[in-house]
Design a protein around this motif. Structure first.
Motif, PDB file in Angstrom:
ATOM      1  N   GLY A 140      93.581  20.357  50.471  1.00  0.00           N
ATOM      2  CA  GLY A 140      94.789  21.149  50.632  1.00  0.00           C
ATOM      3  C   GLY A 140      94.629  22.283  51.629  1.00  0.00           C
ATOM      4  N   PRO A 141      95.604  23.177  51.680  1.00  0.00           N
ATOM      5  CA  PRO A 141      95.601  24.266  52.671  1.00  0.00           C
ATOM      6  C   PRO A 141      94.331  25.111  52.588  1.00  0.00           C
ATOM      7  N   LYS A 142      93.892  25.582  53.761  1.00  0.00           N
ATOM      8  CA  LYS A 142      92.699  26.421  53.804  1.00  0.00           C
ATOM      9  C   LYS A 142      93.023  27.818  53.281  1.00  0.00           C
ATOM     10  N   GLY A 143      92.003  28.414  52.655  1.00  0.00           N
ATOM     11  CA  GLY A 143      92.164  29.751  52.106  1.00  0.00           C
ATOM     12  C   GLY A 143      90.968  30.611  52.414  1.00  0.00           C
ATOM     13  N   ARG A 144      90.908  31.722  51.733  1.00  0.00           N
ATOM     14  CA  ARG A 144      89.863  32.725  51.983  1.00  0.00           C
ATOM     15  C   ARG A 144      88.460  32.168  51.721  1.00  0.00           C
ATOM     16  N   TYR A 145      88.349  31.268  50.744  1.00  0.00           N
ATOM     17  CA  TYR A 145      87.043  30.734  50.358  1.00  0.00           C
ATOM     18  C   TYR A 145      86.918  29.252  50.720  1.00  0.00           C
ATOM     19  N   ASP A 146      87.519  28.889  51.837  1.00  0.00           N
ATOM     20  CA  ASP A 146      87.615  27.484  52.222  1.00  0.00           C
ATOM     21  C   ASP A 146      86.245  26.813  52.354  1.00  0.00           C
ATOM     22  N   GLU A 147      85.299  27.478  52.982  1.00  0.00           N
ATOM     23  CA  GLU A 147      83.985  26.852  53.198  1.00  0.00           C
ATOM     24  C   GLU A 147      83.322  26.499  51.875  1.00  0.00           C
ATOM     25  N   ALA A 148      83.333  27.435  50.924  1.00  0.00           N
ATOM     26  CA  ALA A 148      82.704  27.188  49.627  1.00  0.00           C
ATOM     27  C   ALA A 148      83.437  26.104  48.850  1.00  0.00           C
ATOM     28  N   VAL A 149      84.756  26.111  48.921  1.00  0.00           N
ATOM     29  CA  VAL A 149      85.552  25.110  48.208  1.00  0.00           C
ATOM     30  C   VAL A 149      85.299  23.722  48.770  1.00  0.00           C
ATOM     31  N   ARG A 150      85.307  23.580  50.079  1.00  0.00           N
ATOM     32  CA  ARG A 150      85.104  22.261  50.692  1.00  0.00           C
ATOM     33  C   ARG A 150      83.700  21.734  50.388  1.00  0.00           C
ATOM     34  N   ARG A 151      82.700  22.592  50.436  1.00  0.00           N
ATOM     35  CA  ARG A 151      81.348  22.141  50.120  1.00  0.00           C
ATOM     36  C   ARG A 151      81.240  21.719  48.657  1.00  0.00           C
ATOM     37  N   SER A 152      81.902  22.448  47.771  1.00  0.00           N
ATOM     38  CA  SER A 152      81.877  22.072  46.358  1.00  0.00           C
ATOM     39  C   SER A 152      82.598  20.749  46.130  1.00  0.00           C
ATOM     40  N   LEU A 153      83.705  20.527  46.813  1.00  0.00           N
ATOM     41  CA  LEU A 153      84.427  19.262  46.660  1.00  0.00           C
ATOM     42  C   LEU A 153      83.599  18.092  47.182  1.00  0.00           C
ATOM     43  N   ILE A 154      82.903  18.278  48.298  1.00  0.00           N
ATOM     44  CA  ILE A 154      82.016  17.230  48.810  1.00  0.00           C
ATOM     45  C   ILE A 154      80.910  16.950  47.799  1.00  0.00           C
ATOM     46  N   THR A 155      80.379  17.991  47.190  1.00  0.00           N
ATOM     47  CA  THR A 155      79.343  17.812  46.170  1.00  0.00           C
ATOM     48  C   THR A 155      79.876  17.020  44.993  1.00  0.00           C
ATOM     49  N   LEU A 156      81.082  17.335  44.546  1.00  0.00           N
ATOM     50  CA  LEU A 156      81.696  16.596  43.433  1.00  0.00           C
ATOM     51  C   LEU A 156      81.921  15.138  43.805  1.00  0.00           C
ATOM     52  N   LYS A 157      82.343  14.894  45.020  1.00  0.00           N
ATOM     53  CA  LYS A 157      82.510  13.511  45.468  1.00  0.00           C
ATOM     54  C   LYS A 157      81.175  12.787  45.454  1.00  0.00           C
ATOM     55  N   ALA A 158      80.110  13.467  45.859  1.00  0.00           N
ATOM     56  CA  ALA A 158      78.780  12.848  45.877  1.00  0.00           C
ATOM     57  C   ALA A 158      78.275  12.534  44.477  1.00  0.00           C
ATOM     58  N   LEU A 159      78.824  13.191  43.454  1.00  0.00           N
ATOM     59  CA  LEU A 159      78.440  12.918  42.076  1.00  0.00           C
ATOM     60  C   LEU A 159      79.346  11.887  41.416  1.00  0.00           C
ATOM     61  N   THR A 160      80.162  11.208  42.224  1.00  0.00           N
ATOM     62  CA  THR A 160      81.065  10.172  41.735  1.00  0.00           C
ATOM     63  C   THR A 160      80.428   8.798  41.873  1.00  0.00           C
ATOM     64  N   TYR A 161      80.537   8.010  40.808  1.00  0.00           N
ATOM     65  CA  TYR A 161      80.085   6.621  40.844  1.00  0.00           C
ATOM     66  C   TYR A 161      81.270   5.767  41.257  1.00  0.00           C
ATOM     67  N   HIS A 162      81.277   5.358  42.513  1.00  0.00           N
ATOM     68  CA  HIS A 162      82.459   4.743  43.115  1.00  0.00           C
ATOM     69  C   HIS A 162      82.984   3.517  42.363  1.00  0.00           C
ATOM     70  N   PRO A 163      82.134   2.608  41.869  1.00  0.00           N
ATOM     71  CA  PRO A 163      82.683   1.410  41.226  1.00  0.00           C
ATOM     72  C   PRO A 163      83.607   1.692  40.049  1.00  0.00           C
ATOM     73  N   THR A 164      83.415   2.809  39.331  1.00  0.00           N
ATOM     74  CA  THR A 164      84.243   3.083  38.156  1.00  0.00           C
ATOM     75  C   THR A 164      85.061   4.361  38.265  1.00  0.00           C
ATOM     76  N   GLY A 165      84.747   5.236  39.217  1.00  0.00           N
ATOM     77  CA  GLY A 165      85.439   6.518  39.325  1.00  0.00           C
ATOM     78  C   GLY A 165      84.852   7.600  38.458  1.00  0.00           C
ATOM     79  N   ALA A 166      83.784   7.295  37.720  1.00  0.00           N
ATOM     80  CA  ALA A 166      83.157   8.279  36.839  1.00  0.00           C
ATOM     81  C   ALA A 166      82.451   9.352  37.656  1.00  0.00           C
ATOM     82  N   ILE A 167      82.394  10.574  37.114  1.00  0.00           N
ATOM     83  CA  ILE A 167      81.697  11.686  37.749  1.00  0.00           C
ATOM     84  C   ILE A 167      80.599  12.154  36.810  1.00  0.00           C
ATOM     85  N   VAL A 168      79.354  12.110  37.270  1.00  0.00           N
ATOM     86  CA  VAL A 168      78.250  12.541  36.418  1.00  0.00           C
ATOM     87  C   VAL A 168      78.199  14.061  36.352  1.00  0.00           C
TER      88      VAL A 168
END
Length: 591
Positions: free
Chosen positions: A211-239
């Protein structure tokens, strides 16, 4: 002393993940899934338990490192008297196997390099049969095999494989390690440079949905990438985390396996993903949730494996010495057998959020929710193990009761707002009964705060969530008093502990203590902003951001005295809390 967690970076391919140290050593990799046995387990022992290091000879640490912008491609730079070298690490995102690619790039001069590979399957316990085959180094043991391809000449040294080579400015040398089941055919040779381009494109295309960028955009985007990396793609589960047994107390026994999916993460995960614009991921998580909880509501578990498997027996790996000698090293998680009342409310709240976001047709989910509600009606008065999975005596935890109320409240909303069928008047009566009991038995008027459980003298950071789930409004004096009490009694160095383990005679049934919980500290940010103390909330949030390591990752906890991240790493809950708190601050009016 073990390598500090701050020294690790995360790699991932949406099936599993690896941790790479500042010294260029891969010290943790479970393949082919998050919950598979580790083939590199030095994280929980010594290098002999399995590692893969590439670095300049006689150099211990890098000079700098970073992720390429908006990706999970790691660049690690080494400066030496002979020149400069860059190590590019990544895991290509694909469906057929786990690959770990490492490209050595000469930046200046001519630098002597050394590679050391020590594969140990089943968490360091099995030495594989290693041989040369089809131009690759192949290591095999039982069901597992890995194939390492590179143009560098390798040789055996003791019980490991080593290579010594030189890299010149402008030269690039790839190393590709591929995991395959041993009965499968040899993997096709992977073009490392092409895979690098494709991997960068994947991550940048994915995060572009944010979504739209904000004051803490860098930290938010890095955290979202981290959450995506903790996703098991075949089922959508997040460890919850890609690791096991990283201690909550250095040298202690509060060490748990977090490579599974907790149902209570459902509502926070769905809320975060939806608000950030990631509807496909939110829908996949919802579908995993529906499959996992299908069946008899009485059999609902608090956690499941990444494919929905229910049986997750807990046992110890006695041959591993543990991170900072913290034992036991546990595999599996016995908490799946606990009764935790709040989970029914968390699931109902999560499915309510999915309904509001119109993620999918409702008929299948509503029939399941009716069964969950029927069970909740008949069991909300039971004592339970609580949000924090205490292994002591079951208690009437206030947060658990409040989440039972939330489950009923969401069902009432489903009937009134969305026209679904259900005994709404009966649900209203149950919800009113729960709220009255919590406000009577779970509130201490002398201290003007809710308590951890009925009759308790202790507090619980989860009480910060009561207004967030709609149990009471933010301006209710009982909410303000609870926020202030938690801040006063559970804060350590300004950060927040889950609860006081010594209160009420030791509520969790475990020896020792633990660090401050980062998710709880982010909850305090949210709560302070909610009661109007926005400047204070922002100051705490920025202190929490400073706890991230140099590549933006957070563990589960922070040890204030040792000034170190502790607990499993990186922790999904911590990064979810970061994103949620940032969103709260973005919507706050006060600067």
């Amino acid at each position: 002393m073990s390598t500090p967690l701050e020294d690790y970076a995360l790699l991932g391919d949406l099936h599993t993940a690896a941790l790479v140290s500042r010294g260029g050593s891969v010290d943790w990799l479970c393949a082919p899934r998050f919950d598979s046995g580790a083939c590199f387990a030095a994280l929980l022992d010594e290098p002999e338990a399995g590692h893969w290091r590439i670095a300049p000879a006689d150099v211990e640490q890098c000079s700098s490192r970073r992720y390429r912008p908006d990706t999970l491609v790691l660049e690690t730079d080494f400066e030496t008297p002979d020149g400069t070298v860059r190590l590019i690490d990544f895991m290509p995102v694909r469906d057929d196997g786990a690959d770990l690619v490492r490209i050595v790039e000469g930046r200046s001069g001519r630098v002597p390099m050394r590679m050391s590979l020590q594969l140990r399957f089943d968490y360091g316990s099995i030495v594989p049969w290693v041989r040369q085959k089809d131009g690759a180094l192949v290591a095999t043991a039982g069901p597992d095999s890995t194939w390492l391809r590179t143009d560098v000449e390798m040789q055996g040294e003791g019980m490991s494989t080593v290579a010594e080579f030189e890299i010149s400015a402008g030269q690039r040398i790839p190393f590709v390690l591929t995991h395959r089941q041993s009965h499968h055919a040899a993997p096709k040779r992977l073009d490392a440079e092409q895979a690098l381009t494709q991997t960068e494109h994947f991550w940048r295309s994915w995060i572009a949905q944010c979504g739209p960028k904000g004051r803490y955009d860098e930290a938010v985007r890095r955290s979202l990438i981290t959450l995506k990396a903790l996703t098991y793609h075949p089922t959508g589960a997040i460890v919850a985390a890609p690791t096991t047994s990283l201690p909550e107390e250095l040298g202690g026994e509060r060490n748990w396996d977090y490579r599974y999916c907790w149902l209570r993460d459902a509502s926070l995960t769905l809320s975060t993903l939806i608000s950030a614009g990631f509807h496909a991921e939110a829908k996949a998580w919802r579908e995993w949730l529906l499959r996992a909880v299908a069946g008899d509501p009485a059999d609902l578990q608090i956690l499941y494996s990444i494919d929905g498997t229910r049986r997750i027996p807990e046992f110890s790996l006695d041959w591993l010495r543990g991170y900072e000698k913290s034992v036991p090293v546990r595999i599996g998680n016995a908490a799946h057998e606990q009764f935790q009342l709040d989970v029914w409310g968390e699931v109902l709240d999560g499915l309510h959020l999915a309904r509001e976001a119109e993620l999918a047709a409702e008929s299948d989910a509503w029939s399941l929710q009716l069964k969950l509600l029927e069970y909740l009606e008949g069991n909300w008065q039971r004592e339970d193990a609580g949000l924090w999975e205490v292994r002591g005596t079951a208690r009437p935890f206030v947060y658990s009761k409040a989440m039972a109320w939330a489950g009923m409240d969401r069902a009432i909303t489903a009937v009134e707002r969305f026209g679904l069928d259900g005994p709404v008047e009966r649900w209203r009566a149950v919800a009113a009964q729960i709220k009255d009991e919590v406000c009577t038995r779970g509130f201490d008027p002398a201290r003007n705060t809710f308590t951890q459980f009925y009759g308790s003298t202790g507090l619980d950071a989860s009480l910060l969530l009561l207004p967030r789930i709609g149990f009471l409004p933010w301006d209710d004096p009982r909410v303000v008093g609870t926020v202030e009490a938690v801040q006063r009694e559970l804060a350590e160095g300004g950060f927040v502990r889950r609860y006081d383990p010594s209160a009420d005679g030791g509520v969790d049934g475990l020896p020792g203590s633990e660090g401050t919980f980062l998710i709880c500290s982010f909850w305090l940010v949210d709560a302070l902003a909610g009661i109007g103390r926005v400047a204070e909330a922002r100051e705490l949030f920025e202190r929490l951001l400073a706890l991230r390591n140099d590549v933006g990752l957070l563990a589960e906890e922070y040890d204030v005295a040792a000034e170190r991240l502790i607990g499993n790493f990186p922790q999904a809950f911590s990064h979810l809390g970061l994103v949620s708190a940032a969103q709260r601050l973005e919507s706050a009016h006060q600067p």
